[in-house]
Design a protein around this motif. Structure first.
Motif, PDB file in Angstrom:
ATOM      1  N   PHE A 242       0.880  -1.170   0.053  1.00 53.98           N
ATOM      2  CA  PHE A 242      -0.154   0.050   0.041  1.00 53.98           C
ATOM      3  C   PHE A 242       1.054   1.320  -0.086  1.00 53.98           C
ATOM      4  O   PHE A 242       0.710   2.332  -0.905  1.00 53.98           O
ATOM      5  CB  PHE A 242      -0.885   0.193   1.218  1.00 53.98           C
ATOM      6  CG  PHE A 242      -1.945   1.202   1.398  1.00 53.98           C
ATOM      7  CD1 PHE A 242      -3.135   1.027   0.645  1.00 53.98           C
ATOM      8  CD2 PHE A 242      -1.451   2.400   2.120  1.00 53.98           C
ATOM      9  CE1 PHE A 242      -3.847   2.179   0.716  1.00 53.98           C
ATOM     10  CE2 PHE A 242      -2.199   3.354   2.064  1.00 53.98           C
ATOM     11  CZ  PHE A 242      -3.485   3.313   1.340  1.00 53.98           C
ATOM     12  N   VAL A 243       1.921   1.256   0.842  1.00 54.30           N
ATOM     13  CA  VAL A 243       2.710   2.509   1.003  1.00 54.30           C
ATOM     14  C   VAL A 243       3.465   2.612  -0.313  1.00 54.30           C
ATOM     15  O   VAL A 243       3.594   3.784  -0.738  1.00 54.30           O
ATOM     16  CB  VAL A 243       3.608   2.638   2.399  1.00 54.30           C
ATOM     17  CG1 VAL A 243       4.763   3.558   2.192  1.00 54.30           C
ATOM     18  CG2 VAL A 243       2.492   2.478   3.437  1.00 54.30           C
ATOM     19  N   GLN A 244       4.116   1.401  -0.794  1.00 49.79           N
ATOM     20  CA  GLN A 244       4.828   1.453  -1.888  1.00 49.79           C
ATOM     21  C   GLN A 244       4.080   1.944  -3.335  1.00 49.79           C
ATOM     22  O   GLN A 244       4.769   2.472  -4.105  1.00 49.79           O
ATOM     23  CB  GLN A 244       6.000   0.473  -1.979  1.00 49.79           C
ATOM     24  CG  GLN A 244       6.759   0.302  -0.942  1.00 49.79           C
ATOM     25  CD  GLN A 244       7.959  -0.678  -1.137  1.00 49.79           C
ATOM     26  OE1 GLN A 244       8.133  -1.199  -2.129  1.00 49.79           O
ATOM     27  NE2 GLN A 244       8.707  -0.739  -0.163  1.00 49.79           N
ATOM     28  N   GLY A 245       3.079   1.733  -3.090  1.00 52.02           N
ATOM     29  CA  GLY A 245       2.007   1.862  -4.350  1.00 52.02           C
ATOM     30  C   GLY A 245       1.571   3.246  -4.308  1.00 52.02           C
ATOM     31  O   GLY A 245       0.612   3.940  -5.052  1.00 52.02           O
ATOM     32  N   GLY A 246       2.145   4.163  -3.263  1.00 51.05           N
ATOM     33  CA  GLY A 246       1.913   5.539  -3.149  1.00 51.05           C
ATOM     34  C   GLY A 246       0.526   6.151  -2.475  1.00 51.05           C
ATOM     35  O   GLY A 246       0.196   7.067  -2.401  1.00 51.05           O
ATOM     36  N   GLY A 247      -0.118   5.015  -1.795  1.00 45.20           N
ATOM     37  CA  GLY A 247      -1.119   5.227  -0.842  1.00 45.20           C
ATOM     38  C   GLY A 247      -1.154   6.092   0.093  1.00 45.20           C
ATOM     39  O   GLY A 247      -2.102   6.700   0.438  1.00 45.20           O
TER      40      GLY A 247
ATOM     41  N   LEU B 214       8.747  -0.807   4.690  1.00 49.51           N
ATOM     42  CA  LEU B 214       7.772   0.053   4.141  1.00 49.51           C
ATOM     43  C   LEU B 214       8.043   1.101   3.184  1.00 49.51           C
ATOM     44  O   LEU B 214       7.461   1.247   2.211  1.00 49.51           O
ATOM     45  CB  LEU B 214       6.782   0.772   5.386  1.00 49.51           C
ATOM     46  CG  LEU B 214       5.924   0.024   6.216  1.00 49.51           C
ATOM     47  CD1 LEU B 214       5.667   0.782   7.594  1.00 49.51           C
ATOM     48  CD2 LEU B 214       4.861  -0.190   5.541  1.00 49.51           C
ATOM     49  N   LEU B 215       9.344   1.629   3.694  1.00 51.80           N
ATOM     50  CA  LEU B 215       9.601   2.942   2.522  1.00 51.80           C
ATOM     51  C   LEU B 215      10.765   2.496   1.680  1.00 51.80           C
ATOM     52  O   LEU B 215      11.388   3.325   0.979  1.00 51.80           O
ATOM     53  CB  LEU B 215      10.112   4.003   3.430  1.00 51.80           C
ATOM     54  CG  LEU B 215       8.887   4.430   4.524  1.00 51.80           C
ATOM     55  CD1 LEU B 215       9.456   5.455   5.517  1.00 51.80           C
ATOM     56  CD2 LEU B 215       7.817   5.102   3.550  1.00 51.80           C
ATOM     57  N   GLY B 216      11.263   1.279   1.588  1.00 52.73           N
ATOM     58  CA  GLY B 216      12.158   0.768   0.691  1.00 52.73           C
ATOM     59  C   GLY B 216      13.481   1.550   0.942  1.00 52.73           C
ATOM     60  O   GLY B 216      14.242   1.788   0.097  1.00 52.73           O
ATOM     61  N   LYS B 217      13.917   1.464   2.241  1.00 54.64           N
ATOM     62  CA  LYS B 217      15.198   2.127   2.694  1.00 54.64           C
ATOM     63  C   LYS B 217      16.154   1.257   3.117  1.00 54.64           C
ATOM     64  O   LYS B 217      15.807   0.034   3.756  1.00 54.64           O
ATOM     65  CB  LYS B 217      14.936   3.370   3.662  1.00 54.64           C
ATOM     66  CG  LYS B 217      13.991   4.429   3.176  1.00 54.64           C
ATOM     67  CD  LYS B 217      14.773   5.435   2.124  1.00 54.64           C
ATOM     68  CE  LYS B 217      13.722   6.344   1.556  1.00 54.64           C
ATOM     69  NZ  LYS B 217      14.562   7.160   0.658  1.00 54.64           N
TER      70      LYS B 217
END
Ligand code: NAD
Length: 440
Positions: free
Chosen positions: A162-167, A247-250
């Motif tokens: 959801f977060v990585q899809g820009g939600g 969640l944030l791909g960091k």
């Protein structure tokens, strides 16, 4: 040019050649090292699965081992010395749940003995140890899982998607909270004194400095002392750091700073009861807050983490995540001229609120993480929280402790695993083991 093979590599290669070839129908023979508080929970997680059989247990305490034996389907062999467990041909893989200062030695020895490894979080006591663990797993081609069990929660993977899809729109702040009121007594005061067994105390200390026995330093309570743990920043903080960066791909922050101290509890602990950590990840700030206060988090939600984006905020805990859309109101405009008011009449907040509220429930039970490990032991695939993933998340929390100890704002080179603006801080990236312990 031929590369000389070291004796250590030869031992590892010989150990690996003894290994059983495991197929989908095989049962995995598990050895559990450290069957105290967490070790018992991890053991339960594996016992949920019919293709896991406990063939060996190891602990310094007989009563803990007896408890583990009683709940096992088979009759596991008991060991007080983990080296003997690692030498057993009846063990395919081990789960390590000893205090943090033992993880590196045990995990690397297990790799060299040809065992796949599930090892509890935080992965290590220092960044250097964690790097050695990553190298050992790669060299010996072991399947590894670090006990950051949220990684195997399916509903949390949905949160990541959801977060990585820009939600949430552009996320700029992610926060984790550990709020626990230990006032007034904390651990209570305990005097140094003779240990119940000198040999057991020595084995419990392992590579850590020799100090007089104190019951507050041992079972479970080791978390409050830096020789054995990184305190709550690495204990709870590593779960949240790992989830936030998933969640944030960091990966690694470019800078870290921290402040805090023992403000409320005076029981001889070394770690802070109150602190605030800030990590700068270029375009997002991550925060870990530890408060010695009552149980509610500052969010007012039963959340461990709060992820703030331009379109909404996500609140997460171990059993649910919730999305609260951003409300666009007139107050967004701050100070206005009378002319601005006229323009605002055409402003329609509902058009701006582009996301819907959402509540997703689920479980990140340790049994799912154990399942993933067992599957990967058979398939040789990478686990959900393999050693490198656990190492990066653990390192991010360990460097926060260094910022706290050195009262610094530290620039971090995550590739080189070094601070670039403070040579004194780099000294904290490893520590000298007590003789005769050496990392293999
Ligand atoms: N994933 C999670 O959510 C989670 C939760 C709790 C704890 N943990 C982690 O699990 C680890 C253990 O924590 P705990 O609360 O279970 O501590 P604990 O003190 O209850 O248990 C540790 C056990 O290790 C044994 N041990 C110590 N040295 C040993 C040695 N040399 N050989 C064999 N056994 C030895 C002790 O006898 C003890 O039974 C820590 O790293 C902690 O961070 C993870």
């Amino acid at each position: 040019m031929s590369i000389p093979i070291s004796r250590r590599d030869l031992i590892a290669a010989t150990a690996i050649s003894y290994q059983r070839i495991l197929g989908a129908n095989n049962r995995i023979q598990m050895g559990f090292i450290g069957v105290g508080n967490r070790g018992d929970q991890v053991h339960d997680g594996f016992l949920e699965h019919g293709d896991s059989v406990t063939t060996a247990v190891c602990d310094l305490r007989d009563d803990y081992m007896d408890f583990a034996v009683k709940k096992s389907r088979a009759t596991p062999t008991k060991f007080k010395d983990y080296h003997k467990l690692l030498a057993s041909k009846d063990v395919d893989a081990v789960a390590i749940a000893t205090p943090d200062h033992w993880h590196a030695l045990m995990m690397i020895d297990a790799c060299n003995a040809g065992k796949d490894v599930y090892v509890e979080k935080p992965l290590s006591l220092t960044v250097w140890e964690g790097r050695k663990m990553v190298e050992a797993a790669e060299r010996t081609k072991r399947v590894t899982q670090v006990g950051i069990h949220r990684r195997s929660g399916k509903f949390l993977k949905e949160a990541v998607d959801f977060v990585q899809g820009g939600g949430l729109g552009k996320v700029t702040v992610a926060k984790g909270f550990h709020v626990q009121n230990e006032w007034p007594n904390g651990l209570g005061k305990a005097p140094d004194g003779p240990p119940p067994s000198e040999a057991e105390w020595d084995q419990w200390l392992g590579p850590a400095p020799k100090v007089p026995y104190n019951r507050n330093r041992t079972y479970y309570n080791f978390r409050w002392f830096y020789n054995y743990s990184g305190g709550q920043i690495t204990n709870f903080g590593v779960h949240y750091m790992d989830m936030m960066r998933w969640l944030l791909g960091k990966e690694s922050p470019r800078a870290v700073t921290a402040m805090g101290g023992t403000y409320a509890i005076h029981d001889g602990r070394e770690i802070p009861d109150t602190c605030e950590v800030l990590w700068d990840f270029d375009d997002v700030l991550m925060v870990f807050s530890q408060y010695n206060a009552n149980g509610a988090t500052p969010t007012g939600k039963p959340a461990e983490m709060e992820i703030r984006g331009t379109k909404g905020t996500m609140y997460l805990n171990g059993t649910s995540w919730e999305v609260v859309p951003e409300k666009y109101t007139e107050t967004l405009f701050g100070a206005r001229t009378p002319l601005d008011r006229v323009t605002e009449k055409s402003y329609n907040p509902s058009k701006k609120a582009t996301i819907q509220p959402k509540l997703v429930k689920g479980s990140a039970d340790t049994a799912f993480h154990a399942r993933n490990f067992l599957d990967c032991v058979k398939s040789r695939a990478k686990c959900n929280c393999d050693i490198l993933t656990g190492h990066i998340s653990t390192s991010n929390t360990l460097i926060a402790n260094i910022a706290l100890k050195t009262k610094s704002h530290l620039q971090w080179d995550g590739k080189a695993e070094k601070f670039t603006n403070n040579e004194a801080a780099n000294k904290w990236l490893q520590y000298k083991y007590r003789a005769p312990y050496k990392l293999g």
